[in-house]
Design a protein around this motif. Sequence first.
Motif, PDB file in Angstrom:
ATOM      1  N   ARG A   1       0.747  -1.385  -0.058  1.00  0.00           N
ATOM      2  CA  ARG A   1      -0.044   0.021  -0.097  1.00  0.00           C
ATOM      3  C   ARG A   1       0.793   1.299   0.125  1.00  0.00           C
ATOM      4  O   ARG A   1       1.864   1.242   0.709  1.00  0.00           O
ATOM      5  N   GLY A   2       0.323   2.296  -0.768  1.00  0.00           N
ATOM      6  CA  GLY A   2       1.330   3.440  -0.793  1.00  0.00           C
ATOM      7  C   GLY A   2       0.490   4.498  -1.566  1.00  0.00           C
ATOM      8  O   GLY A   2      -0.942   4.631  -1.794  1.00  0.00           O
ATOM      9  N   THR A   3       1.137   5.653  -1.750  1.00  0.00           N
ATOM     10  CA  THR A   3       0.661   6.818  -2.229  1.00  0.00           C
ATOM     11  C   THR A   3       1.136   7.193  -3.638  1.00  0.00           C
ATOM     12  O   THR A   3       2.637   7.324  -3.688  1.00  0.00           O
ATOM     13  N   PHE A   4       0.616   7.543  -4.758  1.00  0.00           N
ATOM     14  CA  PHE A   4       1.097   7.784  -6.010  1.00  0.00           C
ATOM     15  C   PHE A   4       0.641   9.016  -6.261  1.00  0.00           C
ATOM     16  O   PHE A   4      -0.529   9.322  -6.066  1.00  0.00           O
ATOM     17  N   THR A   5       1.595   9.902  -6.507  1.00  0.00           N
ATOM     18  CA  THR A   5       1.428  11.351  -7.098  1.00  0.00           C
ATOM     19  C   THR A   5       1.975  11.298  -8.590  1.00  0.00           C
ATOM     20  O   THR A   5       3.044  11.375  -8.972  1.00  0.00           O
ATOM     21  N   ALA A   6       0.849  11.856  -9.583  1.00  0.00           N
ATOM     22  CA  ALA A   6       1.329  11.816 -11.033  1.00  0.00           C
ATOM     23  C   ALA A   6       1.947  13.056 -11.345  1.00  0.00           C
ATOM     24  O   ALA A   6       1.375  14.265 -10.876  1.00  0.00           O
ATOM     25  N   ALA A   7       3.058  13.038 -11.994  1.00  0.00           N
ATOM     26  CA  ALA A   7       3.846  14.299 -12.474  1.00  0.00           C
ATOM     27  C   ALA A   7       3.116  14.615 -13.854  1.00  0.00           C
ATOM     28  O   ALA A   7       3.164  15.555 -14.334  1.00  0.00           O
ATOM     29  N   ARG A   8       2.850  13.543 -14.663  1.00  0.00           N
ATOM     30  CA  ARG A   8       2.123  14.108 -16.034  1.00  0.00           C
ATOM     31  C   ARG A   8       1.534  12.623 -16.605  1.00  0.00           C
ATOM     32  O   ARG A   8       1.882  11.440 -16.017  1.00  0.00           O
ATOM     33  N   CYS A   9       0.455  12.899 -17.259  1.00  0.00           N
ATOM     34  CA  CYS A   9      -0.361  11.787 -17.851  1.00  0.00           C
ATOM     35  C   CYS A   9      -0.378  12.215 -19.328  1.00  0.00           C
ATOM     36  O   CYS A   9      -0.523  13.188 -19.766  1.00  0.00           O
ATOM     37  N   HIS A  10      -0.380  11.171 -20.408  1.00  0.00           N
ATOM     38  CA  HIS A  10      -0.548  11.266 -21.658  1.00  0.00           C
ATOM     39  C   HIS A  10      -1.190   9.912 -22.181  1.00  0.00           C
ATOM     40  O   HIS A  10      -1.323   8.766 -21.619  1.00  0.00           O
ATOM     41  N   THR A  11      -2.088  10.151 -23.302  1.00  0.00           N
ATOM     42  CA  THR A  11      -2.268   8.958 -24.007  1.00  0.00           C
ATOM     43  C   THR A  11      -1.569   8.348 -25.085  1.00  0.00           C
ATOM     44  O   THR A  11      -0.889   9.293 -25.814  1.00  0.00           O
TER      45      THR A  11
ATOM     46  N   VAL B   1      11.092   4.007  -2.492  1.00  0.00           N
ATOM     47  CA  VAL B   1      10.230   5.157  -3.230  1.00  0.00           C
ATOM     48  C   VAL B   1      10.568   5.162  -4.660  1.00  0.00           C
ATOM     49  O   VAL B   1      11.840   5.330  -5.013  1.00  0.00           O
ATOM     50  N   ASP B   2       9.475   4.894  -5.432  1.00  0.00           N
ATOM     51  CA  ASP B   2       9.762   4.828  -6.930  1.00  0.00           C
ATOM     52  C   ASP B   2       9.150   6.096  -7.533  1.00  0.00           C
ATOM     53  O   ASP B   2       8.074   6.447  -7.676  1.00  0.00           O
ATOM     54  N   ARG B   3      10.488   6.645  -8.186  1.00  0.00           N
ATOM     55  CA  ARG B   3       9.988   8.213  -8.724  1.00  0.00           C
ATOM     56  C   ARG B   3       9.840   7.921 -10.179  1.00  0.00           C
ATOM     57  O   ARG B   3       9.530   9.023 -10.682  1.00  0.00           O
ATOM     58  N   THR B   4       9.708   6.739 -10.595  1.00  0.00           N
ATOM     59  CA  THR B   4       9.532   6.454 -12.106  1.00  0.00           C
ATOM     60  C   THR B   4       8.317   5.623 -12.547  1.00  0.00           C
ATOM     61  O   THR B   4       8.091   4.886 -13.213  1.00  0.00           O
ATOM     62  N   ALA B   5       7.374   5.544 -11.448  1.00  0.00           N
ATOM     63  CA  ALA B   5       6.483   4.698 -11.335  1.00  0.00           C
ATOM     64  C   ALA B   5       5.354   4.971 -12.467  1.00  0.00           C
ATOM     65  O   ALA B   5       5.147   6.211 -12.640  1.00  0.00           O
ATOM     66  N   GLN B   6       4.694   3.995 -13.179  1.00  0.00           N
ATOM     67  CA  GLN B   6       3.773   4.273 -14.337  1.00  0.00           C
ATOM     68  C   GLN B   6       2.542   3.218 -13.851  1.00  0.00           C
ATOM     69  O   GLN B   6       2.586   2.319 -13.371  1.00  0.00           O
ATOM     70  N   ILE B   7       1.276   3.949 -14.089  1.00  0.00           N
ATOM     71  CA  ILE B   7       0.012   3.064 -14.033  1.00  0.00           C
ATOM     72  C   ILE B   7      -0.548   3.489 -15.393  1.00  0.00           C
ATOM     73  O   ILE B   7      -0.695   4.517 -15.639  1.00  0.00           O
ATOM     74  N   ARG B   8      -1.260   2.589 -15.831  1.00  0.00           N
ATOM     75  CA  ARG B   8      -2.207   2.739 -17.058  1.00  0.00           C
ATOM     76  C   ARG B   8      -3.689   2.613 -16.539  1.00  0.00           C
ATOM     77  O   ARG B   8      -4.169   1.870 -15.764  1.00  0.00           O
ATOM     78  N   ASN B   9      -4.661   3.366 -17.348  1.00  0.00           N
ATOM     79  CA  ASN B   9      -5.983   3.434 -17.421  1.00  0.00           C
ATOM     80  C   ASN B   9      -6.534   3.274 -15.967  1.00  0.00           C
ATOM     81  O   ASN B   9      -7.414   2.601 -15.540  1.00  0.00           O
ATOM     82  N   ALA B  10      -5.942   4.718 -15.076  1.00  0.00           N
ATOM     83  CA  ALA B  10      -6.328   4.707 -13.754  1.00  0.00           C
ATOM     84  C   ALA B  10      -7.096   5.946 -13.662  1.00  0.00           C
ATOM     85  O   ALA B  10      -6.746   7.123 -14.283  1.00  0.00           O
ATOM     86  N   ARG B  11      -7.960   6.218 -12.631  1.00  0.00           N
ATOM     87  CA  ARG B  11      -8.559   7.722 -12.789  1.00  0.00           C
ATOM     88  C   ARG B  11      -7.461   8.409 -11.667  1.00  0.00           C
ATOM     89  O   ARG B  11      -7.698   8.364 -10.386  1.00  0.00           O
ATOM     90  N   ILE B  12      -6.754   8.941 -12.405  1.00  0.00           N
ATOM     91  CA  ILE B  12      -5.594   9.632 -11.710  1.00  0.00           C
ATOM     92  C   ILE B  12      -5.668  11.034 -12.151  1.00  0.00           C
ATOM     93  O   ILE B  12      -5.749  11.486 -13.426  1.00  0.00           O
ATOM     94  N   GLN B  13      -5.572  12.168 -11.357  1.00  0.00           N
ATOM     95  CA  GLN B  13      -5.153  13.647 -11.751  1.00  0.00           C
ATOM     96  C   GLN B  13      -3.953  13.964 -11.501  1.00  0.00           C
ATOM     97  O   GLN B  13      -3.427  13.627 -10.338  1.00  0.00           O
ATOM     98  N   VAL B  14      -3.213  14.784 -12.411  1.00  0.00           N
ATOM     99  CA  VAL B  14      -1.914  15.336 -11.862  1.00  0.00           C
ATOM    100  C   VAL B  14      -1.740  15.933 -10.848  1.00  0.00           C
ATOM    101  O   VAL B  14      -2.541  16.932 -10.749  1.00  0.00           O
TER     102      VAL B  14
END
Length: 179
Positions: free
Chosen positions: A39-49, A70-83
């Motif tokens: 479990r953890g917290t993800f904060t998006a720096a940028r999102c693109h299609t 701490v993963d500073r290059t984490a990526q997630i696909r098709n999630a409801r996330i706002q930058v």
Amino acid sequence: MLLTALGVLAALGVLALAGWLLTFPLNDARFTSGLSGTRGTFTAARCHTTGTGGTRVCTGTFVPAKGGFVDRTAQIRNARIQVGRPVDLRRRPDGGYVQPGPMSAGKDLALAFGIVSLAAFLLVVLCAAPKRVSAGGWKRMRKNPPPWGTLLTILVPLFGASLALTVLCASVGFLLSLA
């Protein structure tokens, strides 16, 4: 005798394939329900299609709730996330990330029940294939010759129940995706 042996082999193949396919949605359901993963917290720096399918990819920082890598290059696909807005995620052992929630868990459960429903349907077709066996209304299923009668009394309700649960889970997942 040869047809019976082929039928048994086909049934075993259906069961083996269904069992293997079930591992995928059930494994994902552990993470989408929040029962497994870091479990953890993800904060998006940028999102693109990306691509023609419109896959939305967000890249940012994942910070585990109880400390650790701490993963500073984490990526997630098709999630409801706002930058810039932190969200709760789960890190899988393979390094991927999942956004837990009832919508995702509902989709995984719908897929699992769909696999069970399809396997039960294929097994009903195999059981009803012999000419002296009937899955129709003119003859009670238990009156069929053994073992077909017993198998049909188990498989037909299993098919109906799993199909109903597939529709229910898919509907709930869809309705939650609208919220």
